[in-house]
Design an enzyme around this catalytic site. Structure first.
Site, short mmCIF file in Angstrom:
data_model
loop_
_atom_site.label_atom_id
_atom_site.label_comp_id
_atom_site.label_asym_id
_atom_site.label_seq_id
_atom_site.Cartn_x
_atom_site.Cartn_y
_atom_site.Cartn_z
CG HIS A 193 57.23 44.85 104.06
ND1 HIS A 193 58.44 45.02 104.68
CD2 HIS A 193 56.79 46.09 103.84
CE1 HIS A 193 58.70 46.30 104.83
NE2 HIS A 193 57.71 46.97 104.31
CB CYS A 194 57.96 40.38 107.66
SG CYS A 194 56.62 41.55 107.85
#
Ligand SMILES: NC(=O)c1ccc[n+]([C@@H]2O[C@H](COP(=O)([O-])OP(=O)(O)OC[C@H]3O[C@@H](n4cnc5c(N)ncnc54)[C@H](O)[C@@H]3O)[C@@H](O)[C@H]2O)c1
Length: 448
Positions: free
Chosen positions: A281-282
Site C-alpha cells: 500500500h505504501c
C-alpha cells in the site's frame, strides 16, 4: 505553522490527566494492517480501545475473536475482547465517548494516479458529526504535506469547534512494517507534529505511554513530509538496484553478490534488493502524493517519476526472462505450464495489495501460458481494483512442481524449502535470489 498560543485550556489539562493515568478512551478508525496493530498496542498499554471500521465483515470477525492480519493472532483478539480492553464497532456514534480518535484509513491513488483523499474526507465528516470539546484527533494515514492543516482541519472545524483550542489535532505517521519480526508497532519511533504546541504535546504524551520512543517535530507538515521522504527514499533506491540488475545481468554479473559485497562497507551504503517490482500500500503509491502536490508549486519530482517508470516495468522484464528461459529449452510461453510461487507483495505476509505477482500472472495468461500459483498465506486470489484473476493456491507437492515447465519465484516466503523446490523442479526463474546456495541437481535456474 504553529499557532500563536492561548492560555492552556482547561480541556487540555483534563485530557493530559486522562492520558497520564490511562483512563483516556482511545478510538481507532480503520482496522486494517495499520489500525488493528495500533489498537493492540494501545490496549497492551492499558488503555480502553474502541475500533471502528465501515467493513462489517471485519467487525464481525473481530467480535468473534478472529484476526485477519497475519501477525496478530486470533487468541490475542479474543483475549482483548474478553477482558474489555478492546471493542469493535460499525456505529460512529460511539466516537462521542472517545477522548482520542486516531485515523488509519486508506490513502490510495485514483485511476489518474492522483491522491484519492475520499477516505480521509469521509472520516473527517464522520468525526465532525460527533466531535465534542476536549477531544484529540490524530491522523496516521500517509499523505502529502498539508493534508492535516488544509484538508482535515477545515472539515472538523465545520462543527463550530476551533482546532487547537476546543479540540486538538496532530499528525503522527504510521511506520508499520508488516511481517518484520524485529520491529513491532511499539518498537518503531513515532514522529509527532501538531497544529499547535498543545496538540503536539498531548499527542506526544499519549504515544510515550505505548511507544519506545517519540520524536517531536515542529508542525504537521514536517511529520507528513518525513513519512513521504522515507517511502520515496525506498522507491528510488529499489529502482536503482532494479535497473542495475538488468545491466549487470547483461554483463554476466550477479547483482545479489555485488550487493552482499558492497554492504560490507561500514558507512555510506545501505543495501536495497532488486525484485519483481514494487508492491504494497505504501512504496508504489505514497511518493506520487508528493508528485501531485509538487505540481501545485509548478515543480516536478523527476526522481519519483523515473523510479516509478523503472519499478513498474519490472514485471515485464520478469516475463521476458521466463520467455528466454523457456526458449532455451525449445519451448514457448504459449501452452507452457508456469507456476508462480508467492503472490503476497513481500515475504511472510498475507497482503496482496499492488503485488507485482498479479501483473505477472496476467501477462503470462495473455501470452497463452497455463498459469497456477501457490502461496501459503493467500489461499485464493482476491479481487483487486485493477486485476481479477480467479485462481486458488495449488498444493505445493513434488508432483505439482514436476508437472511445471517453469516455476517462477515471485515472493520468497520463509515457509518455502527452496532446496526441496529446486530438487523437484526442471526450470526455475528466481526474482528474489531465493535459490542462492541450493544444490542445483540438474534444475536450470535463471535469475530475473
Ligand atoms: N500497510 C502498511 O504497511 C502501512 C505502513 C505505513 C503506513 N500505512 C498507511 O496507513 C494507512 C492505512 O493503511 P492500511 O494498510 O492499514 O489500510 P487497510 O486497507 O488495511 O485498512 C484501512 C481500513 O480502513 C477502513 N475504512 C475505510 N474507510 C473508512 C471509513 N470512512 N471509516 C472507517 N473505516 C474505514 C477499511 O475498511 C479498512 O479496514 C494508509 O494511509 C497507508 O498508506 C500503511
Amino acid at each position: 505553522m504553529i499557532l500563536k498560543e492561548t492560555p492552556l485550556p482547561k480541556l487540555c489539562g483534563q485530557l493530559f490527566h486522562k492520558i497520564e493515568n490511562r483512563t483516556a478512551r482511545v478510538g481507532v478508525i480503520g482496522l486494517g494492517y495499520v489500525g488493528l496493530p495500533l489498537a493492540d498496542a494501545f490496549a497492551a498499554g492499558g488503555y480502553s480501545v474502541l475500533g471502528f471500521d465501515i467493513d462489517q465483515t471485519k467487525i464481525e470477525k473481530l467480535k468473534r475473536g478472529e484476526s485477519y492480519i497475519g501477525h496478530i493472532t486470533s487468541e490475542r483478539i479474543t483475549d482483548l475482547i474478553r477482558t474489555n480492553r478492546f471493542d469493535a464497532v460499525c456505529d460512529p456514534h460511539c466516537f462521542a465517548n472517545a477522548d482520542v480518535i486516531i485515523i488509519c484509513v486508506p490513502t490510495p491513488l485514483n485511476d489518474y494516479r492522483e491522491p484519492d483523499l475520499s477516505y480521509i474526507e469521509q472520516t473527517g465528516r464522520t468525526i465532525r458529526a460527533h466531535l465534542r470539546p476536549g477531544q484529540l484527533v490524530i491522523l496516521e494515514s500517509t499523505t502529502y504535506p498539508g493534508t492535516t492543516q488544509d484538508l482535515l482541519r477545515p472539515i472538523l472545524e465545520e462543527s463550530g469547534l476551533k482546532a487547537g483550542i476546543d479540540f486538538f489535532l496532530a499528525f503522527a505517521p504510521e511506520r508499520e512494517d508488516p511481517g518484520n519480526a524485529e520491529f513491532a508497532t511499539r518498537d518503531i519511533p513515532k514522529v509527532v507534529g501538531g497544529i499547535n504546541t498543545v496538540s503536539r504535546d498531548l499527542t506526544v504524551a499519549l504515544y510515550e505511554k505505548v511507544m519506545s520512543r517519540v520524536v517531536r517535530v515542529s508542525s504537521t507538515g514536517i511529520a507528513e513530509a518525513c513519512k513521504i521522504l522515507e517511502n520515496t527514499y525506498r522507491a528510488v533506491n529499489i529502482a536503482l538496484v532494479n535497473e542495475l540488475k538488468i545491466l549487470f545481468d547483461a554483463m554476466g554479473i550477479d547483482i545479489w553478490e555485488v550487493i552482499e559485497a558492497a554492504r560490507t562497507k561500514p558507512f555510506g551504503f545501505q543495501a536495497f534488493h532488486p525484485g519483481p517490482g514494487l508492491g504494497g500500500h505504501c512504496i508504489p503509491i505514497d511518493p506520487f502524493y508528493l508528485t501531485w502536490v509538487a505540481r501545485k508549486f509548478g515543480m516536478s519530482t523527476r526522481f519519483i517519476e523515473l523510479a516509478g517508470e523503472i519499478n513498474t516495468a519490472m514485471p515485464r522484464y520478469v516475463v521476458q526472462r521466463v520467455a528466454d528461459a523457456l526458449n532455451e529449452q525449445g519451448k514457448a510461453i504459449k501452452t507452457s505450464k508456469i507456476a508462480v510461487l508467492g503472490v503476497a507483495y513481500k515475504k511472510n505476509i498475507n497482503d496482496p495489495r499492488e503485488s507485482p505477482a498479479f501483473t505477472i500472472l496476467e501477462l503470462l495468461q495473455e501470452r497463452g501460458a497455463q498459469v497456477s500459483y501457490n502461496d501459503p498465506h493467500i489461499p485464493t486470489l482476491p479481487h483487486m481494483r485493477h486485476h481479477s484473476i480467479q485462481l486458488d493456491s495449488s498444493p505445493l507437492t513434488s508432483d505439482f512442481l514436476k508437472a511445471q515447465d517453469c516455476v517462477l519465484i515471485v515472493t520468497d516466503h520463509s515457509a518455502y524449502d527452496f532446496s526441496w523446490i529446486v530438487k523437484n523442479s526442471r526450470l526455475i526463474v528466481d526474482t528474489r535470489n531465493a535459490t542462492s546456495g541450493c544444490d542445483v541437481n540438474g534444475c536450470k535456474i535463471w535469475k530475473a
